[in-house]
Enzyme design. Structure first.
Site: not given
Ligand code: IPM
Ligand code: MG
Length: 353
Positions: A138, A188, A220, A244, A248
């Site tokens: 990042y 990884k 993975d 990240d 999710d």
């Molecule tokens: C998160 C989001 C952010 C990230 C984006 C919006 C920049 O996906 O907070 O997980 O990638 O960190």
């Molecule tokens: Mg995210």
């Protein structure tokens, strides 16, 4: 306590308004809370031509905690990269040195049927993902898009210093100590040097926490195991990009991404608190978003920045109560429960508190 309130874009203002209602109740009871609002993301660009206006950063620096909604929207996609809403979010994380991102995934028993996984796979789930938030691909340099040998190449740098790994490792071990004392470090290392170092440092730091059982998993496999048998995990620690993605995925175990709060902490437990979901432009302004992730983020604020565990529990119990009363925003609605709007859900939590 001074709280900088940064609603942001899309559904951000609607969900933050519900969390502010909760803070207002606590204030009415006598809690000393000062709140000031400022724009970030697309709203920052609209107001000051910058996704992180100077005044917003100043307010956030002066505050004890930051409450953030979400950033981003299709109307900003064509802007130059440094002006895009996401840049504002990444910059505030970096400027405030919020390197430890805590993303709990908890399944409320009543929501087991809202998860896309079988109830027996997810029921009882209580997982904490600790994501490093200010390093990795990042932020690594060099990065860019340039022409090489007559064609464009895009490149980023995955980079961690040992001190960056060490400090997030200490946070993760500390959290694991207060939970099930099992920490899984995800990387990884079979391919990436950056991960090789990550793993080495995790093992070094583990010597300070002999009571915590440290394990290692490739990312993975971790993605697969999260879906296959998520209850094997107690606390997970991983880098920025893997965290990240995995967080999710983990959110779906809990029924809806609209349920998951997060805390981003610096060395002194100053924190920024935000739902892990995005700005959901498709439902913005319709009063139908789920405000519970944002309200639960306020609970995390009490737990981690204020160390007021009683109030944190109280907010979390109020959320449990409204769920057990059958109130559901449309993302978690199932037959036989009562569909409510974003603001009605906020009112229900206020009443339960
Ligand atoms: C998160 C989001 C952010 C990230 C984006 C919006 C920049 O996906 O907070 O997980 O990638 O960190
Ligand atoms: Mg995210």
């Amino acid at each position: 306590m001074k709280i900088a309130v940064l609603p942001g874009d899309g559904i951000g203002p609607e969900i933050v308004a519900q969390a502010v209602k909760v803070l207002d109740v606590l204030r009415a009871e006598g809690a000393k809370i000062e709140m000031e609002t400022a724009p970030i993301g697309g709203a920052g660009y609209d107001a000051a031509g910058d996704p992180l206006p100077d005044a917003t950063l100043k307010l956030a620096r002066a505050a004890d905690a930051v409450l953030l909604g979400a950033v981003g929207g299709p109307q900003y996609d064509a802007l130059d990269r440094p002006l895009r809403p996401e840049r504002g979010l990444l910059r505030i994380r970096k400027e405030l040195n919020l390197f430890a991102n805590l993303r709990p995934a908890l399944l409320y028993p009543e929501l087991a049927s809202a998860s896309s996984l079988k109830p027996d796979v997810v029921s009882g789930l209580d997982l904490m993902i600790v994501r490093e938030l200010t390093g990795d691909v990042y932020f690594g340099q060099p990065r860019g898009i340039e022409v090489r040998n007559g064609e464009r190449v895009g490149f980023n740098t995955m980079l961690y210093s040992e001190s960056e790994v060490r400090r997030v490792a200490h946070v993760a071990f500390g959290i694991a100590m207060k939970r099930g004392r099992k920490l899984c470090s995800v990387e990884k290392a079979n391919v990436l040097e950056c991960s090789e170092l990550w793993k080495e440092v995790m093992i070094e730091v583990s010597k300070d926490y002999p009571e915590v059982e440290l394990s290692h998993m490739y990312v993975d496999n971790a993605a697969m195991q999260l879906i296959r048998a998520p209850k094997q995990f107690d606390t997970m620690v991983t880098g920025n990009i893997f965290g990240d993605i995995l967080s999710d995925a983990a959110s779906m175990l809990s029924g809806s991404i609209g349920m998951l709060p997060s805390a981003s902490l610096d060395e002194n437990n100053k924190g920024m608190y935000e739902p892990i979901h995005g700005s959901a432009p498709d439902i913005a302004g319709k009063n139908m978003a789920n405000p519970l992730a944002t309200i639960l983020s306020v609970a995390m604020m009490y737990r981690y920045t204020l160390a007021d565990l009683a109030t944190a529990d109280r907010i979390e119990n109020a959320v449990k109560k409204v769920i057990s009363q059958g109130y559901r925003t449309s993302d978690i609605w199932t037959d036989g429960t009562q569909k409510v709007s974003c603001s009605e859900m906020g009112d229900a939590v206020v009443k339960a508190i």
